[in-house]
Design an enzyme around this catalytic site. Structure first.
Site, PDB file in Angstrom:
ATOM      1  N   HIS A 159       0.828  -1.208   0.000  1.00 40.33           N
ATOM      2  CA  HIS A 159       0.000   0.000   0.000  1.00 40.33           C
ATOM      3  C   HIS A 159       0.861   1.256   0.000  1.00 40.33           C
ATOM      4  O   HIS A 159       1.825   1.343   0.767  1.00 40.33           O
ATOM      5  CB  HIS A 159      -0.869   0.042   1.259  1.00 40.33           C
ATOM      6  CG  HIS A 159      -2.075  -0.847   1.215  1.00 40.33           C
ATOM      7  ND1 HIS A 159      -1.999  -2.226   1.266  1.00 40.33           N
ATOM      8  CD2 HIS A 159      -3.402  -0.544   1.134  1.00 40.33           C
ATOM      9  CE1 HIS A 159      -3.230  -2.731   1.231  1.00 40.33           C
ATOM     10  NE2 HIS A 159      -4.106  -1.742   1.139  1.00 40.33           N
ATOM     11  N   ASN A 215       8.140  -3.647   4.068  1.00 40.93           N
ATOM     12  CA  ASN A 215       6.705  -3.357   4.101  1.00 40.93           C
ATOM     13  C   ASN A 215       6.075  -3.751   5.435  1.00 40.93           C
ATOM     14  O   ASN A 215       5.241  -3.026   5.968  1.00 40.93           O
ATOM     15  CB  ASN A 215       6.005  -4.085   2.944  1.00 40.93           C
ATOM     16  CG  ASN A 215       4.512  -3.806   2.882  1.00 40.93           C
ATOM     17  OD1 ASN A 215       4.084  -2.665   3.056  1.00 40.93           O
ATOM     18  ND2 ASN A 215       3.716  -4.840   2.651  1.00 40.93           N
TER      19      ASN A 215
END
Lengths: 349, 349
Positions: A171, A203
């Protein structure tokens, strides 16, 4: 940042992996001048003024590309004036204007601009406030990753491109920033909000800590925080031939989505007053495992470094008199333990 | 092209250097399907119609960027409707819209679109006719290479970036196509019409032969030829780990201008009749020494391969019924000797 830079020389910095802000900045911005320490662009001078514009009235359009000059959807309007030659190059636009078109999605939780060539966003912008973070109506367990229909099929990033690539669908606007409605959270799951990111150590770790840092800004000192996030593809110097090369993997079959070498966040922490001060911080992190011990400030760069590397501009209309340097105005540091606890609490829900 | 492809398998093609059109096409377009020969996009069906639009009236604007939706110069116009959340991400555009902006130059001899991140054009378009080529008012000895003021300093390619880089300042629209006026020729010397190109064996040889091929099209069979030219940055498969990587050098200090791995030309050879047929050919050549013996047709690719790789589109408004395949309609081959003779004659002038 600038103080650190002035102690270093280009030679030293260039020999370092482009993993930290100082090295990144040197790679992007140093000139060949014999006075390297003075050629590094510095963060804007920190002057303050009392009022910052409050959040404008909310007007998102769900899942509809806005009519925005986003890359040349239509041929230039050419006024027949000053004909000075026997030819007409722009006649080729009768067959269609080549673009590039940056497919802009304008959704309640984010606005994104898409790079059809590399099949990643150029940038994604979000807005968080203490109030928006307090609402807990969305849960990511009800969301799924989605190919984005606003991008033409030919240029669309696909779920299959990520499949077994070894990279996370990372994201850019975090799902956790958009819990205020299920739809808002769902909208963060379009692939136009994703880039291939190293999972473990990035991440799922340091990058997540950075996202948490942003939320803590909005939860504490600043009533309104706006963030621009996106990928970078930065050169590294080859130790053998001393030349600079950009190298990145392309995932998918055929190879379609570029794996960024770095990611940036440009953070605008607002004081909530009309025309007031805005604390600006720019960070560039390598798409790689980063030890939690690494200080967040080591990834701080002048905003111009992100601009030069991305081809974008982030604050042309923000007067220097309104700007503060984020990491001078507040402590720029990740909090690993607190984040882990929050995640644990989150999982229990 | 498609016939050749159907005889090959992806495995074989992928093992080849991405030097020829078939290999390039395979790298860009083949899916992981078990029927590779059927997944290659083919040139559009060759149907003909009698009339093609003649060159529209000439209306170039000298050295002035046209008002074209070229990448997001202004923030999206957001109608206050359907407010569905507590936040307003697009409020960040008050500080300036990030872009990307593709600086479009619209000059009498060419129109170019600029990539601020890689500091090369996205594309440059030109138009040649037997009449325009017959005029000999410009001479390149009176022209000099120019940094282009239409690009903001921060993103502008510089003469110093090319200096001692080892690469030619390679015209995308050739100077030799614009002899019809000195100003027209001068305008081809802006760096927004250049990319770093390998000199010997490419820019000064095979690429020049391709440019000559385009002129011969306009000089013989077709009364009007429009050409779109630009850089590509294509992946290659690593023979060890079997993954696909894009790798390119960045020249300049700091590293600023990307060295493309390949170049494309999309050629529209028109019959000069309104709504008539257009012979379309797309070619992708590696930015590398190419032996003169290499057949030009080996670099032919489906136009969609260039589109997928560049993120651009070239003929969305050209109906398939009007299209012909250039290399079926005429002989696609370079003429080395004739070109050398012409160059000799040119130098004598």
């Amino acid at each position: 940042m600038s103080a650190k830079m002035s102690k270093s020389t280009v030679a030293i910095i260039a020999a370092v992996s482009a993993g930290t802000g100082a090295a990144v900045t040197a790679a992007i911005m140093n000139s060949s001048s014999s006075k390297p320490s003075t050629t590094v662009a510095r963060p804007p001078s920190v002057a303050q003024q009392p009022q910052a514009s409050p959040p404008a009235s909310i007007a998102p359009i769900v899942a509809v590309p806005v009519a925005v000059p986003s890359g040349g959807a239509a041929p230039p309007t050419i006024t027949p004036a000053g004909a000075t030659g026997p030819i007409n190059p722009s006649g080729v636009f009768e067959y269609g204007f080549p673009g590039p078109i940056a497919d802009v999605s304008n959704r309640p939780s984010l606005v994104s601009s898409y790079d059809r060539r590399l099949r990643n966003p150029h940038w994604v912008v979000e807005h968080i406030t203490p109030e928006s973070l307090a609402l807990r109506n969305g849960d990511r367990k009800h969301s799924s990753f989605l190919e984005d229909p606003i991008v033409p099929q030919k240029f669309r990033g696909l779920l299959s491109d990520y499949y077994r690539s070894g990279f996370d669908r990372g994201h850019q606007v975090p799902a956790a920033d958009c819990k205020w409605s299920q739809q808002a959270m769902d909208d963060t799951f379009y692939l136009t909000n994703m880039c291939p990111q190293v999972g473990e150590g990035f991440n799922r770790d340091y990058w997540a800590h950075l996202e948490d840092f942003c939320r803590r800004l909005a939860g504490a000192k600043y009533p309104s925080v706006r963030i621009v996030t996106g990928p970078l593809y930065l050169p590294r110097q080859d130790p053998q031939d001393k030349k600079w090369y950009v190298k990145y993997e392309m995932i998918g079959t055929p190879p379609s989505i570029a794996v960024p070498t770095h990611f940036y966040k440009v953070i605008f922490a607002e004081d909530g007053k009309k025309g007031g001060s805005v604390a600006v911080g720019a960070f560039v992190l390598p798409n790689a495992r980063i030890p939690n011990e690494t200080p967040l400030e080591s990834f701080e760069v002048p905003i111009e470094a992100v601009e030069r590397a991305s081809g974008l501009e982030f604050a042309t209309k923000l007067s220097s008199s309104r700007r503060k340097r984020l990491c001078a105005d507040t402590s720029c540091s990740i909090m690993v333990r607190e984040y882990a606890d929050r995640q644990k609490a989150f999982r229990k829900k």
